[in-house]
Enzyme design. Structure first.
Site, mmCIF file in Angstrom:
data_model
loop_
_atom_site.group_PDB
_atom_site.id
_atom_site.type_symbol
_atom_site.label_atom_id
_atom_site.label_comp_id
_atom_site.label_asym_id
_atom_site.label_seq_id
_atom_site.Cartn_x
_atom_site.Cartn_y
_atom_site.Cartn_z
ATOM 1 N N THR A 49 0.827 -1.210 0.000
ATOM 2 C CA THR A 49 0.000 0.000 0.000
ATOM 3 C C THR A 49 0.856 1.251 0.000
ATOM 4 O O THR A 49 0.544 2.238 -0.674
ATOM 5 C CB THR A 49 -0.938 0.004 1.220
ATOM 6 O OG1 THR A 49 -1.768 -1.157 1.177
ATOM 7 C CG2 THR A 49 -1.817 1.245 1.236
ATOM 8 N N CYS A 50 1.961 1.220 0.731
ATOM 9 C CA CYS A 50 2.847 2.377 0.813
ATOM 10 C C CYS A 50 3.431 2.741 -0.555
ATOM 11 O O CYS A 50 3.554 3.914 -0.908
ATOM 12 C CB CYS A 50 3.973 2.100 1.799
ATOM 13 S SG CYS A 50 3.415 1.556 3.428
#
Length: 242
Positions: A49-50
């Protein structure tokens, strides 16, 4: 318990960073004093996600944030400086400053240090974002305390809406081109003249003519897409921008 520290001063920490071949200590005051800074913190560099959403969207909206009074956009993670620098290079996020909180001191001071041992991560940062003005936390967006890695409120769009709900977001533009194509050069110049950032997909390097035909139904370049809409070639772009 995750702590909302709105109204408080950011923790005073010295970060160990690597600039080129040299170690360089960076203090909290150097990052925040006299400036308006957007901070977003996340569990780890190179994590899904980052890398796919959190950092790229902040980089994409950075010009708009800067236009609305933000001086710097800082990403803090409990990683060492070598990992953070490699991640930034991999992401090509030219508007983001990465700060390694390798020992978790800043994150702990923020009340955001959490145990991720079940993932083999050890102590990491909970996902959050904040607006800091001259070292004082003006607003925090803390992800809800629930299992997994929630990503609901610390995103760039939420931060921009807090700073200026009426701010115009940049269009998502993709331009298919070939090296040496004069019509492609014309299209790119038109976009630049209108202050419109674009992503260029170069045939023979990033994609093939088969991909171009599959998505546009055409075999000529340039082909321009704006916010999911197929505009067409350079002449059609000129009509669109007129």
């Amino acid at each position: 318990m995750l702590q909302d520290k709105t109204g408080q001063t950011v923790p005073q920490v010295t970060f160990r960073t690597r600039q080129g071949e040299q170690w360089q200590d960076v203090t909290s005051d150097e990052i925040f004093e006299g400036k308006t800074v957007v901070v977003f913190s996340l569990p780890g560099a190179f994590t899904p996600t980052c890398s796919s959403t959190h950092l790229p969207r902040y980089n994409e909206l950075a010009p708009v944030l800067f236009e609305n009074g933000v001086d710097d956009i800082v990403c803090i993670s409990v990683n060492d400086t070598f990992v953070m620098n490699a991640w930034l290079k991999d992401q090509e996020a030219e508007h983001i400053r990465v700060i390694p909180d390798g020992n978790g001191e800043f994150t702990d001071g923020m009340g955001m240090l959490v145990d991720k041992q079940e993932l083999g991560f050890g102590k990491r940062s909970w996902r959050y974002s904040m607006l800091v003005k001259d070292g004082i936390i003006d607003k925090m967006f803390i992800e809800p305390n629930k299992p997994g890695d929630p990503f609901e409120v610390s995103d760039a769009d939420t931060m921009l809406a807090h700073i200026n709900p009426l701010a115009a977001k940049p269009s998502a533009i993709t331009l298919f081109s070939k090296p040496g194509c004069p019509f492609c050069a014309r299209a790119k110049q038109m976009l630049l003249d209108h202050g419109m950032r674009y992503e260029e997909v170069i045939l023979g390097q990033d994609a093939t003519s088969i991909s171009l035909k599959a998505v546009s139904g055409r075999g000529t370049v340039p082909q321009i897409f704006i916010d999911g809409r197929h505009i067409g070639g350079s002449d059609e772009l000129a009509e669109y921008l007129a």
